[in-house]
Design a protein around this motif. Structure first.
Motif, PDB file in Angstrom:
ATOM      1  N   VAL A 163       4.913  33.424  42.754  1.00 32.72           N
ATOM      2  CA  VAL A 163       4.572  34.748  43.251  1.00 32.72           C
ATOM      3  C   VAL A 163       5.159  34.888  44.648  1.00 32.72           C
ATOM      4  CG1 VAL A 163       2.700  36.356  43.792  1.00 32.72           C
ATOM      5  CG2 VAL A 163       2.404  34.711  41.953  1.00 32.72           C
ATOM      6  N   THR A 164       5.771  36.042  44.935  1.00 28.73           N
ATOM      7  CA  THR A 164       6.295  36.311  46.267  1.00 28.73           C
ATOM      8  C   THR A 164       5.498  37.449  46.881  1.00 28.73           C
ATOM      9  OG1 THR A 164       8.504  35.603  45.613  1.00 28.73           O
ATOM     10  CG2 THR A 164       8.325  36.927  47.614  1.00 28.73           C
ATOM     11  N   ILE A 165       4.824  37.157  48.004  1.00 33.01           N
ATOM     12  CA  ILE A 165       4.004  38.135  48.712  1.00 33.01           C
ATOM     13  C   ILE A 165       4.499  38.223  50.147  1.00 33.01           C
ATOM     14  CG2 ILE A 165       1.680  38.824  49.410  1.00 33.01           C
ATOM     15  CD1 ILE A 165       1.960  38.762  46.429  1.00 33.01           C
ATOM     16  N   ASP A 166       4.942  39.397  50.550  1.00 29.26           N
ATOM     17  CA  ASP A 166       5.412  39.622  51.926  1.00 29.26           C
ATOM     18  C   ASP A 166       6.431  38.572  52.355  1.00 29.26           C
ATOM     19  OD1 ASP A 166       3.728  41.792  52.049  1.00 29.26           O
ATOM     20  OD2 ASP A 166       2.112  40.726  53.073  1.00 29.26           O
ATOM     21  N   GLY A 167       7.336  38.249  51.467  1.00 31.72           N
ATOM     22  CA  GLY A 167       8.412  37.329  51.802  1.00 31.72           C
ATOM     23  C   GLY A 167       8.082  35.859  51.653  1.00 31.72           C
ATOM     24  N   SER A 168       6.827  35.520  51.371  1.00 33.44           N
ATOM     25  CA  SER A 168       6.424  34.121  51.184  1.00 33.44           C
ATOM     26  C   SER A 168       6.246  33.838  49.698  1.00 33.44           C
ATOM     27  CB  SER A 168       5.119  33.819  51.932  1.00 33.44           C
ATOM     28  OG  SER A 168       5.279  34.004  53.318  1.00 33.44           O
ATOM     29  N   SER A 169       6.771  32.707  49.253  1.00 37.27           N
ATOM     30  CA  SER A 169       6.698  32.339  47.846  1.00 37.27           C
ATOM     31  C   SER A 169       5.591  31.316  47.631  1.00 37.27           C
ATOM     32  CB  SER A 169       8.040  31.766  47.390  1.00 37.27           C
ATOM     33  OG  SER A 169       8.015  31.461  46.022  1.00 37.27           O
ATOM     34  N   TYR A 170       4.823  31.502  46.566  1.00 40.48           N
ATOM     35  CA  TYR A 170       3.731  30.602  46.215  1.00 40.48           C
ATOM     36  C   TYR A 170       3.931  30.120  44.789  1.00 40.48           C
ATOM     37  CZ  TYR A 170       1.594  32.851  50.268  1.00 40.48           C
ATOM     38  OH  TYR A 170       1.354  33.338  51.532  1.00 40.48           O
ATOM     39  N   ILE A 171       3.956  28.813  44.613  1.00 38.08           N
ATOM     40  CA  ILE A 171       4.153  28.216  43.305  1.00 38.08           C
ATOM     41  C   ILE A 171       2.822  28.189  42.554  1.00 38.08           C
ATOM     42  CG2 ILE A 171       4.911  26.172  42.044  1.00 38.08           C
ATOM     43  CD1 ILE A 171       7.147  27.516  43.529  1.00 38.08           C
ATOM     44  N   LEU A 172       2.840  28.587  41.291  1.00 40.06           N
ATOM     45  CA  LEU A 172       1.642  28.528  40.455  1.00 40.06           C
ATOM     46  C   LEU A 172       1.486  27.128  39.875  1.00 40.06           C
ATOM     47  CD1 LEU A 172       2.091  31.922  38.574  1.00 40.06           C
ATOM     48  CD2 LEU A 172       0.488  31.436  40.411  1.00 40.06           C
ATOM     49  N   HIS A 173       0.281  26.617  39.913  1.00 43.52           N
ATOM     50  CA  HIS A 173       0.025  25.276  39.394  1.00 43.52           C
ATOM     51  C   HIS A 173       0.273  25.224  37.890  1.00 43.52           C
ATOM     52  CE1 HIS A 173      -2.830  23.789  42.835  1.00 43.52           C
ATOM     53  NE2 HIS A 173      -1.705  24.280  43.274  1.00 43.52           N
ATOM     54  N   LYS A 174       0.789  24.108  37.439  1.00 44.65           N
ATOM     55  CA  LYS A 174       0.918  23.849  36.007  1.00 44.65           C
ATOM     56  C   LYS A 174      -0.301  23.051  35.540  1.00 44.65           C
ATOM     57  CE  LYS A 174       5.048  25.554  35.013  1.00 44.65           C
ATOM     58  NZ  LYS A 174       5.328  26.494  33.921  1.00 44.65           N
ATOM     59  N   PRO A 175      -0.771  23.243  34.304  1.00 37.80           N
ATOM     60  CA  PRO A 175      -0.283  24.205  33.327  1.00 37.80           C
ATOM     61  C   PRO A 175      -0.634  25.635  33.711  1.00 37.80           C
ATOM     62  CG  PRO A 175      -2.271  23.139  32.526  1.00 37.80           C
ATOM     63  CD  PRO A 175      -1.910  22.448  33.801  1.00 37.80           C
ATOM     64  N   PHE A 176       0.200  26.575  33.272  1.00 41.67           N
ATOM     65  CA  PHE A 176      -0.022  27.993  33.523  1.00 41.67           C
ATOM     66  C   PHE A 176       0.153  28.732  32.204  1.00 41.67           C
ATOM     67  CE2 PHE A 176       1.876  32.185  34.832  1.00 41.67           C
ATOM     68  CZ  PHE A 176       0.686  32.745  35.263  1.00 41.67           C
ATOM     69  N   PHE A 177      -0.936  29.317  31.713  1.00 45.63           N
ATOM     70  CA  PHE A 177      -0.939  29.907  30.379  1.00 45.63           C
ATOM     71  C   PHE A 177      -1.643  31.249  30.431  1.00 45.63           C
ATOM     72  CE2 PHE A 177      -2.804  29.980  25.935  1.00 45.63           C
ATOM     73  CZ  PHE A 177      -1.599  30.224  25.300  1.00 45.63           C
ATOM     74  N   VAL A 178      -0.956  32.301  29.963  1.00 45.44           N
ATOM     75  CA  VAL A 178      -1.501  33.659  29.961  1.00 45.44           C
ATOM     76  C   VAL A 178      -1.777  34.086  28.521  1.00 45.44           C
ATOM     77  CG1 VAL A 178      -1.065  36.087  30.484  1.00 45.44           C
ATOM     78  CG2 VAL A 178      -0.331  34.311  32.086  1.00 45.44           C
ATOM     79  N   ILE A 179      -3.004  34.539  28.282  1.00 47.77           N
ATOM     80  CA  ILE A 179      -3.345  35.191  27.016  1.00 47.77           C
ATOM     81  C   ILE A 179      -3.636  36.650  27.339  1.00 47.77           C
ATOM     82  CG2 ILE A 179      -4.922  35.285  25.065  1.00 47.77           C
ATOM     83  CD1 ILE A 179      -5.460  32.378  25.334  1.00 47.77           C
TER      84      ILE A 179
END
Length: 435
Positions: free
Chosen positions: A249-265
């Protein structure tokens, strides 16, 4: 000098400049980088070796494992710019100006060591998925096929769209899955007045520190339920689908890595379109599978009533595996052997969708890769170390049908894309491909 940015609870809490020679990361007081507030970190968890301009990362036989870019670390591996190391719930993001950025070039073939036991063999995948399936089935009764398909998508590191009428158990399926894994779960209830920041998070000014502080949104979780996604505006839908595709995710120029596992239903209600924003084909293509649950048969519905007389079975569900077990399984699925005969079947099937008169357009290479990954997962769940054309045939409708809209003039002959796809499959007998 190369360095690690330490991210805890999705906030950058410090930096560690990597010195020449060997550095130990762990919970013990003698470690060079001490992560003392995390019980899942071993006393000497992993080791960095910086020499001749390169940094090697090596796991030191830790209890829960070290994960590089969401995959278990099997052997000493050279770090590249913007690689991220996950240890328990801590992310260490590597930065080096002397190396080219390449976060995706991770070796898929990893040496297996005997000390990890079953977690390094394909039998471990079957054991884990059988346990997970049995646990979810305590809540979602009579829908073994749906549960199996969701687990296939989970092992394939993909995402699922559940499209069905209200009340058949779409939300309960997601909650049962999340409760069966010892990990984080968040639910996003989509509405027309939502903003993208309601999904991804926002920077808020903190008066005492005189700084902006990032407040993570619900997308920062391991299992995310996007309920009634078609009620969100296209801007909000796009923010979610960007996270699904990039795992960041990029918010106001800063990138944040999502933790694995990452699963969307994600769920959709197909019977009420007032005030909804149906997902276009380009966004539907981001989902590995589109599934329907359907109504239970009378005998199953009687059992459901019986199980809910005294209590909701969901509340008594307990975790049956750790998130690290799931990451090991996702890595093992990639080792399932894919023959030239299977690749030939896959390409033939995909090309037939591109030339079939029912479809406005056929499947893309992304769909081909999705069916490949899902077939590997299905083979591993069945205890096989190789895929068969039959695996792709069994999964084709779930993986491909939602990616291909019917031509308007074809709807009199084929009611749905799935029916047209079944027509293609009937023209490809297994006797030719499995001889």
């Amino acid at each position: 000098m190369p360095k690690l940015t330490i991210q805890e609870d999705y906030k950058a809490t410090g930096e560690y400049v990597i010195p020449e020679g060997k550095s130990i990361i762990g919970r013990g007081p003698d470690a060079d980088l001490v992560l003392s507030n995390h019980v899942g970190v071993s006393r000497e968890h992993c080791q960095l070796t910086y020499q001749q301009g390169s940094v090697l990362l090596e796991d030191l036989g830790s209890r829960n494992g070290t994960f590089l870019n969401g995959k278990p670390l099997m052997k000493p591996t050279e770090l590249k710019h913007q690689d991220y190391i996950q240890i328990d719930d801590v992310l260490l993001i590597y930065s080096s100006r002397s190396q080219d950025a390449d976060v995706d070039a991770i070796a898929e073939s990893r040496e297996r060591s005997a000390d990890m036991g079953d977690s390094r063999s394909l039998s471990f995948v079957k054991e884990v998925t059988d346990r997970l399936h049995a646990n979810i089935a305590k809540v979602i009764q009579g829908k073994d096929d749906v549960i199996r398909h969701v687990l296939i998508a989970l092992l394939s590191d993909g995402h699922v769209l559940l499209e069905d009428v209200p009340g058949v158990g779409k939300t309960k399926l997601a909650q049962a899955l999340a409760r069966s894994i010892n990990t984080d779960f968040k639910r996003i209830q989509f509405t027309p007045d939502m903003l993208p920041n309601d999904v991804t998070g926002v920077n808020i000014y903190d008066e005492p520190s005189k700084k902006f502080v990032f407040m993570p949104g619900p997308i920062f979780s391991n299992v995310v339920l996007a309920d009634e996604i078609n009620r969100g505006t296209p801007r909000v839908q796009s923010s979610l689908l960007e996270c699904m595709a990039e795992s960041s995710v990029t918010i106001d120029g800063s990138s944040y890595i999502l933790h694995k596992p990452f699963f969307v239903i994600a769920t959709q209600n197909p019977v009420e379109y007032q005030g909804t924003y149906p997902l276009p084909e380009a966004q539907l293509d981001r989902f590995l599978m589109r599934l329907t649950i359907g109504y239970p048969d009378p005998e199953t519905e009687k059992r459901i009533l019986e199980s809910h007389v005294e209590d909701n079975p969901l509340t008594s569900l307990k975790p049956v595996l750790e998130a690290s077990d799931l990451l090991h399984c996702q890595a093992l699925v990639r080792t399932v052997y894919v023959s030239a005969q299977f690749r030939d079947y896959l390409v033939t099937l995909i090309n037939k969708t591109r030339n079939h008169p029912a479809f406005a357009f056929g499947c893309s290479p992304r769909a081909t890769l999705a069916l490949l990954r899902a077939s590997q997962a299905l083979a591993a769940m069945k205890g096989r170390d190789h895929v068969m054309p039959r695996d792709a045939r069994d999964l084709a409708v779930c993986v491909l049908a939602h990616r291909m809209p019917l031509r308007l003039q074809s709807r009199s002959e084929w009611a749905t894309s799935a029916k047209a796809l079944e027509d293609i499959l009937s023209q490809m007998p297994m006797s030719r491909w499995e001889s």
